[in-house]
Scaffold this motif. Structure first.
Motif, short mmCIF file in Angstrom:
data_model
loop_
_atom_site.label_atom_id
_atom_site.label_comp_id
_atom_site.label_asym_id
_atom_site.label_seq_id
_atom_site.Cartn_x
_atom_site.Cartn_y
_atom_site.Cartn_z
N ASP A 261 -14.35 -6.09 59.70
CA ASP A 261 -14.94 -7.13 60.52
C ASP A 261 -15.65 -8.09 59.55
O ASP A 261 -16.67 -7.75 58.95
CB ASP A 261 -15.94 -6.49 61.50
CG ASP A 261 -16.55 -7.50 62.48
OD1 ASP A 261 -16.64 -8.69 62.14
OD2 ASP A 261 -16.97 -7.06 63.57
N TYR B 181 -16.97 0.34 59.58
CA TYR B 181 -15.54 0.54 59.87
C TYR B 181 -14.65 -0.24 58.91
O TYR B 181 -14.94 -1.39 58.56
CB TYR B 181 -15.23 0.11 61.30
CG TYR B 181 -15.92 0.93 62.35
CD1 TYR B 181 -15.45 2.20 62.68
CD2 TYR B 181 -17.07 0.46 63.00
CE1 TYR B 181 -16.10 2.97 63.65
CE2 TYR B 181 -17.70 1.21 63.96
CZ TYR B 181 -17.22 2.47 64.28
OH TYR B 181 -17.87 3.23 65.23
N PRO C 68 -13.01 -10.50 66.47
CA PRO C 68 -14.05 -9.94 67.36
C PRO C 68 -13.82 -10.33 68.81
O PRO C 68 -13.31 -11.41 69.11
CB PRO C 68 -15.34 -10.56 66.82
CG PRO C 68 -15.02 -11.04 65.45
CD PRO C 68 -13.57 -11.40 65.46
N ARG C 69 -14.22 -9.43 69.73
CA ARG C 69 -14.07 -9.70 71.16
C ARG C 69 -14.90 -10.92 71.57
O ARG C 69 -14.51 -11.69 72.46
CB ARG C 69 -14.51 -8.47 71.95
CG ARG C 69 -14.02 -8.45 73.39
CD ARG C 69 -14.43 -7.16 74.08
NE ARG C 69 -14.01 -5.98 73.35
CZ ARG C 69 -12.81 -5.41 73.45
NH1 ARG C 69 -11.90 -5.93 74.26
NH2 ARG C 69 -12.50 -4.33 72.75
N ALA D 106 -20.16 -9.50 69.64
CA ALA D 106 -19.63 -8.15 69.89
C ALA D 106 -20.10 -7.20 68.80
O ALA D 106 -20.35 -7.60 67.66
CB ALA D 106 -18.11 -8.19 69.93
N ASP E 223 -15.48 -4.29 67.25
CA ASP E 223 -15.10 -4.32 68.66
C ASP E 223 -14.31 -5.59 68.91
O ASP E 223 -14.86 -6.70 68.89
CB ASP E 223 -16.34 -4.28 69.56
CG ASP E 223 -15.99 -4.39 71.04
OD1 ASP E 223 -14.89 -3.94 71.42
OD2 ASP E 223 -16.81 -4.94 71.80
N ASP F 201 -6.17 -3.36 71.03
CA ASP F 201 -7.57 -3.40 71.44
C ASP F 201 -8.27 -2.23 70.76
O ASP F 201 -7.88 -1.07 70.95
CB ASP F 201 -7.68 -3.29 72.95
CG ASP F 201 -9.08 -3.58 73.47
OD1 ASP F 201 -10.05 -3.32 72.73
OD2 ASP F 201 -9.20 -4.03 74.61
N THR F 202 -9.30 -2.49 69.97
CA THR F 202 -9.97 -1.41 69.25
C THR F 202 -10.69 -0.45 70.20
O THR F 202 -11.03 0.67 69.80
CB THR F 202 -10.98 -1.95 68.23
OG1 THR F 202 -11.98 -2.74 68.89
CG2 THR F 202 -10.28 -2.80 67.18
N ALA F 203 -10.92 -0.87 71.47
CA ALA F 203 -11.50 0.06 72.44
C ALA F 203 -10.53 1.18 72.79
O ALA F 203 -10.94 2.23 73.30
CB ALA F 203 -11.89 -0.70 73.71
#
Length: 452
Positions: free
Chosen positions: A335, A345, A392-393, A397, A401, A422-424
């Protein structure tokens, strides 16, 4: 340490690595699933794509003519896909076009190995002193640039943009030229500082790391070879056992004399992950190759790259080296809002064991660097994807995410998809895939450009 062995490069003969021969424009390619409405921008990938004959047994993996591929996404639709050769002097002559405007210092103008967005412009980048090539919104080649005459020499292949200051840092090297330049460009895109750093010999310096206070210089044992240059190599760098390996800690506003050098075990790094300060320590995460361009001068296939951490102790000047994952992997991405800061991450491309020279692999990995957990997103049977970009969302976020986008080649159909994960639900199926009736060859790097 990983075992030193010779990896097979037969995968480089597969369809996924073969150059494409035409420039294509496709309006409104079909979408499977639902593209997230918040995705508004362009996915761009760059890599070598030789115009004319290509022989992987004779031609360097990284020396082919630059080609960019782009897919514009907005309002839940794929607006267009197109691919274009970057108009180097060689390509412009072959296509019968006028030369690209702009200055022409250095030995090469083949900007085939990196992309960066800075000061409102997208640049294609190359190593070995090549000047950046500015690209238009539809991937057309605009010009070669020296940042309004402020760039004293060549530029770097893997610059880093500070998310807080919006300054861009780079390290530039040129074949046979002593030292490397640490460059700092301001937010408007002009070089405000250039410091030449003394290194041993003339090493290849594909990348470096940036913390909130320092630039970390990699002086590693892949060095310029006059013999390889005389033999006609377009990338005359080979492994040099006598060179040794060390890290240089340069304060961002420091001078050559301020660099503090710390020895490490011999290795090579194409791609750092991230770096940051933590009290008396500097944490540096990298994808580490035990060797490169030794037995095989055309491909970085001497060993299987894995994820490592170097912990530098400022007071003692020592480095602790530890392997974080034994998975064979490359092309890390984080990120970007956490560049140079503590982070949790990292995303990487999982490679097939024994394919250290691979530019793509069967899965993406998500590393939780706090817990040590590794999650895996498999692309599916016969499918391989390259470097994924993270979006990023939303602007606020939580870390990591959002969405990962990767160009995935299907060996059964010889076509490519842009997949959106989608990382979710990282291990689950993609939320969308943009199907292309053409192929995107495995490239080197990808970039997300927000907006139109």
């Amino acid at each position: 340490m990983p075992t030193h062995h010779q990896n097979s490069t037969t995968h480089l003969l597969s369809t996924g690595y073969q150059p494409v021969t035409e420039e294509v424009t496709l309006p409104f390619p079909a979408v499977r699933g639902q593209l997230p409405a918040e995705l508004d921008g362009t996915f761009v990938q760059i890599g070598p794509n030789t115009l004319g004959g290509h022989d992987p047994a004779r031609d360097h993996l990284f020396a082919g003519d630059a080609m960019v591929h782009g897919l514009r996404v907005s309002e839940g639709r794929a607006q267009w896909y197109r691919n274009r050769w970057v108009r180097t002097d060689r390509v412009a002559r072959a296509l019968g076009e006028l030369p690209t405007p702009g200055p022409r210092p250095g030995l090469s103008d083949n900007t085939n190995c990196g992309l960066v967005r800075h000061a409102g412009h997208t640049f294609a980048l190359g190593g070995g002193g090549a000047l950046p090539t500015r690209l238009g919104e539809r991937l057309e080649t605009l010009d070669r640039v020296d940042f309004d005459g402020t760039l004293p020499g060549g530029f770097g292949a893997r610059p880093v943009v500070d998310p807080l200051t919006q300054e861009m840092h780079a390290v530039a090297y040129e074949p046979g030229r002593p030292g490397v330049d640490h460059l700092t460009l301001d937010a408007s895109g002009r070089v405000r500082r250039c410091e030449n750093i003394t290194v041993k010999g003339t090493p290849m310096m594909h990348a470096f790391s940036l913390t909130d206070r320092e630039a970390i210089i990699y002086d590693l044992p892949v060095t310029y070879s006059a013999r390889a240059a005389a033999a006609g190599s377009r990338l005359p760098y080979t492994w040099d056992d006598s060179h040794g390996a060390r890290l240089g800690v340069l304060p961002r506003e420091g001078r050559d004399a301020d660099v503090r050098w710390m020895d490490i075990a011999p290795c090579f790094v194409f791609h750092p992950v991230n770096a940051y300060g933590r009290g008396r320590h500097i944490i540096i995460d990298v994808i580490r190759h035990e060797r490169a361009f030794d037995r095989d001068p055309l491909h970085p296939s001497e060993s299987s790259p894995t994820l490592w951490r170097w912990t530098l102790d400022r007071p003692s000047g020592t480095v602790t080296e530890s392997q974080l994952s034994s998975e064979v992997q490359e092309f890390p991405h984080i990120d970007d809002r956490y560049t140079g800061s503590p982070y949790r991450y990292a995303f990487t491309v999982a490679l097939h064991p024994g394919q250290g020279a691979a530019l793509a692999g069967p899965a993406l990995l998500r590393h939780d660097l706090v817990t040590g957990r590794v999650d895996r997103h498999d692309f599916g049977q016969g499918r391989e994807g390259g470097e994924a970009v993270f979006v990023p969302r939303s602007a606020d976020a939580p870390e990591a995410d959002g969405y990962l986008l990767s160009a995935v080649h299907d060996t059964a159909t010889h076509r490519s998809d842009l997949v959106v994960i989608d990382t979710a639900d990282f291990t689950g199926p993609p939320v969308a895939a943009v199907g292309l009736p053409v192929r995107i060859p495995h490239g080197l790097h990808a970039q997300w450009t927000a907006g139109g």
